[in-house]
Design a protein around this motif. Structure first.
Motif, mmCIF file in Angstrom:
data_model
loop_
_atom_site.group_PDB
_atom_site.id
_atom_site.type_symbol
_atom_site.label_atom_id
_atom_site.label_comp_id
_atom_site.label_asym_id
_atom_site.label_seq_id
_atom_site.Cartn_x
_atom_site.Cartn_y
_atom_site.Cartn_z
ATOM 1 N N THR A 278 19.337 13.316 39.940
ATOM 2 C CA THR A 278 19.116 14.445 39.049
ATOM 3 C C THR A 278 17.922 14.155 38.142
ATOM 4 N N THR A 279 17.353 15.213 37.587
ATOM 5 C CA THR A 279 16.241 15.018 36.652
ATOM 6 C C THR A 279 16.699 14.266 35.408
ATOM 7 N N ALA A 280 17.992 14.328 35.107
ATOM 8 C CA ALA A 280 18.508 13.632 33.929
ATOM 9 C C ALA A 280 18.406 12.119 34.076
ATOM 10 N N ASN A 281 18.610 11.603 35.319
ATOM 11 C CA ASN A 281 18.539 10.149 35.470
ATOM 12 C C ASN A 281 17.248 9.673 36.143
ATOM 13 N N LEU A 282 16.494 10.591 36.736
ATOM 14 C CA LEU A 282 15.228 10.192 37.364
ATOM 15 C C LEU A 282 14.048 10.385 36.429
ATOM 16 N N GLY A 283 14.045 11.475 35.680
ATOM 17 C CA GLY A 283 12.888 11.808 34.862
ATOM 18 C C GLY A 283 11.903 12.635 35.669
ATOM 19 N N VAL A 284 10.659 12.186 35.738
ATOM 20 C CA VAL A 284 9.596 12.899 36.444
ATOM 21 C C VAL A 284 9.020 11.991 37.526
ATOM 22 N N ASN B 77 0.722 6.988 46.362
ATOM 23 C CA ASN B 77 1.368 6.161 45.346
ATOM 24 C C ASN B 77 2.220 7.067 44.454
ATOM 25 N N LEU B 78 3.547 6.879 44.484
ATOM 26 C CA LEU B 78 4.473 7.683 43.688
ATOM 27 C C LEU B 78 5.177 6.787 42.667
ATOM 28 N N ILE B 79 5.334 7.306 41.437
ATOM 29 C CA ILE B 79 5.960 6.535 40.367
ATOM 30 C C ILE B 79 6.986 7.408 39.646
ATOM 31 N N PRO B 80 8.270 6.999 39.623
ATOM 32 C CA PRO B 80 9.267 7.723 38.817
ATOM 33 C C PRO B 80 9.124 7.334 37.344
ATOM 34 N N LEU B 81 9.008 8.323 36.491
ATOM 35 C CA LEU B 81 8.807 8.076 35.063
ATOM 36 C C LEU B 81 10.025 8.563 34.282
ATOM 37 N N GLY B 82 10.825 7.621 33.803
ATOM 38 C CA GLY B 82 11.933 8.019 32.945
ATOM 39 C C GLY B 82 13.306 7.812 33.523
ATOM 40 N N CYS B 83 13.487 6.805 34.390
ATOM 41 C CA CYS B 83 14.832 6.519 34.891
ATOM 42 C C CYS B 83 15.664 5.973 33.730
ATOM 43 N N THR B 84 16.773 6.657 33.414
ATOM 44 C CA THR B 84 17.558 6.316 32.213
ATOM 45 C C THR B 84 18.945 5.785 32.544
ATOM 46 N N THR B 85 19.245 5.597 33.830
ATOM 47 C CA THR B 85 20.573 5.107 34.199
ATOM 48 C C THR B 85 20.547 3.580 34.311
ATOM 49 N N ASN C 11 20.313 -0.362 35.778
ATOM 50 C CA ASN C 11 19.287 -1.079 36.536
ATOM 51 C C ASN C 11 19.550 -0.988 38.036
ATOM 52 N N THR C 12 20.810 -0.927 38.402
ATOM 53 C CA THR C 12 21.149 -0.815 39.828
ATOM 54 C C THR C 12 20.651 0.490 40.409
ATOM 55 N N VAL C 13 20.899 1.592 39.686
ATOM 56 C CA VAL C 13 20.457 2.909 40.158
ATOM 57 C C VAL C 13 18.934 2.994 40.154
ATOM 58 N N CYS C 14 18.306 2.474 39.102
ATOM 59 C CA CYS C 14 16.842 2.526 39.020
ATOM 60 C C CYS C 14 16.203 1.677 40.120
ATOM 61 N N GLY C 15 16.837 0.545 40.459
ATOM 62 C CA GLY C 15 16.331 -0.282 41.551
ATOM 63 C C GLY C 15 16.442 0.435 42.887
ATOM 64 N N LYS C 16 17.584 1.118 43.094
ATOM 65 C CA LYS C 16 17.762 1.890 44.323
ATOM 66 C C LYS C 16 16.760 3.033 44.388
ATOM 67 N N LEU C 17 16.507 3.664 43.246
ATOM 68 C CA LEU C 17 15.529 4.744 43.185
ATOM 69 C C LEU C 17 14.140 4.243 43.596
ATOM 70 N N ALA C 18 13.752 3.060 43.128
ATOM 71 C CA ALA C 18 12.440 2.508 43.476
ATOM 72 C C ALA C 18 12.320 2.315 44.985
ATOM 73 N N THR C 19 13.400 1.845 45.618
ATOM 74 C CA THR C 19 13.399 1.668 47.077
ATOM 75 C C THR C 19 13.269 3.002 47.798
ATOM 76 N N ASP C 20 13.991 4.014 47.318
ATOM 77 C CA ASP C 20 13.944 5.329 47.949
ATOM 78 C C ASP C 20 12.586 6.000 47.746
ATOM 79 N N VAL C 21 11.975 5.797 46.583
ATOM 80 C CA VAL C 21 10.651 6.370 46.327
ATOM 81 C C VAL C 21 9.617 5.725 47.238
ATOM 82 N N ALA C 22 9.752 4.425 47.512
ATOM 83 C CA ALA C 22 8.838 3.749 48.442
ATOM 84 C C ALA C 22 8.938 4.378 49.832
ATOM 85 N N ALA C 23 10.154 4.712 50.267
ATOM 86 C CA ALA C 23 10.328 5.384 51.554
ATOM 87 C C ALA C 23 9.728 6.786 51.515
#
Length: 228
Positions: A129-135, A180-188, A190-202
């Protein structure tokens, strides 16, 4: 860095112009261009009796929307190119020419992911969600040095007229895009933010594949020239 590359391109043009043989046709021309590379200005100089050098720059602002996987992106871009081209007139006196050369490619797009109506993104099979991902922002770029090949009609240095019309059809071979994509503002967590980084790389790989149509950029260009 862009200033450094621009200085190098200008130095290259100056060096080539300095090597124009003394027996070459005297004179030069300027062209005003319009086409798929945007608006441009070029200097045309004689190299040999059937060979012209063409040096200049083009610019086009281009914004569009692109869907990749389950994500919509807004792509705001600029197409900025600097040309070092050579027109070879196959027959003396003919307006038909073959063109080859190198383009300094400053084309770049800024990418912004647009969430769905429910305020969610889906990357690599996972939903955020935008609440935990940011932009999610990033950019799409291409290799700086890109070969150009094409054909055309018209000669800016035609001896019988100061004003001439030129048309070109060709392609810039700018290669596979770099994303090059960068999520700005992950607020959940560290586990979720780490998973998000992996998914953004894909997602970067997916988006690069979806915009790979731009590996070969078509050029359709018309110009009015004035010789002096």
């Amino acid at each position: 860095m862009a200033r450094k590359h621009s200085f190098f391109a200008l130095a290259l043009v100056a060096g080539m112009a300095a090597q124009i043989p003394a027996q070459a046709q005297v004179g030069a021309a300027v062209t005003a261009d319009l086409g798929t590379t945007g608006a441009g200005l070029h200097l045309v100089v004689p190299m040999e009796s059937t060979l012209n050098g063409r040096f200049g720059a083009n610019y086009l602002q281009h914004d569009f929307d692109k869907r990749s996987g389950q994500v919509d992106y807004k792509l705001d871009g600029k197409l900025a190119t600097f040309d070092v081209l050579f027109d070879w007139y196959v027959m003396s006196g003919s307006s038909f020419h073959l063109t080859g050369g190198l383009v300094y490619n400053g084309t770049k797009f800024k990418a912004t992911a647009v969430p769905g109506p429910d305020g969610k993104f889906s990357f690599n099979g996972n939903t955020y969600t935008t609440a935990n991902l940011g932009v999610l922002k990033g950019d799409v770029s291409f290799r700086r040095a890109a070969p150009y090949l094409g054909i055309g009609w018209g000669n800016a240095l035609a001896p019988n007229s100061r004003w001439n019309f030129i048309a070109d059809i060709g392609a810039i071979f700018q290669g596979r895009p770099k994303v090059n994509l960068i999520p700005l503002g992950c607020t959940t967590s560290n586990t979720v933010c780490g998973k998000l980084a992996t998914d953004v790389a894909a997602e970067e790989v997916r988006l690069a594949e979806d915009v790979s149509d731009f590996k070969v950029y078509p050029v359709l260009r018309a110009a009015i020239s004035y010789s002096f």
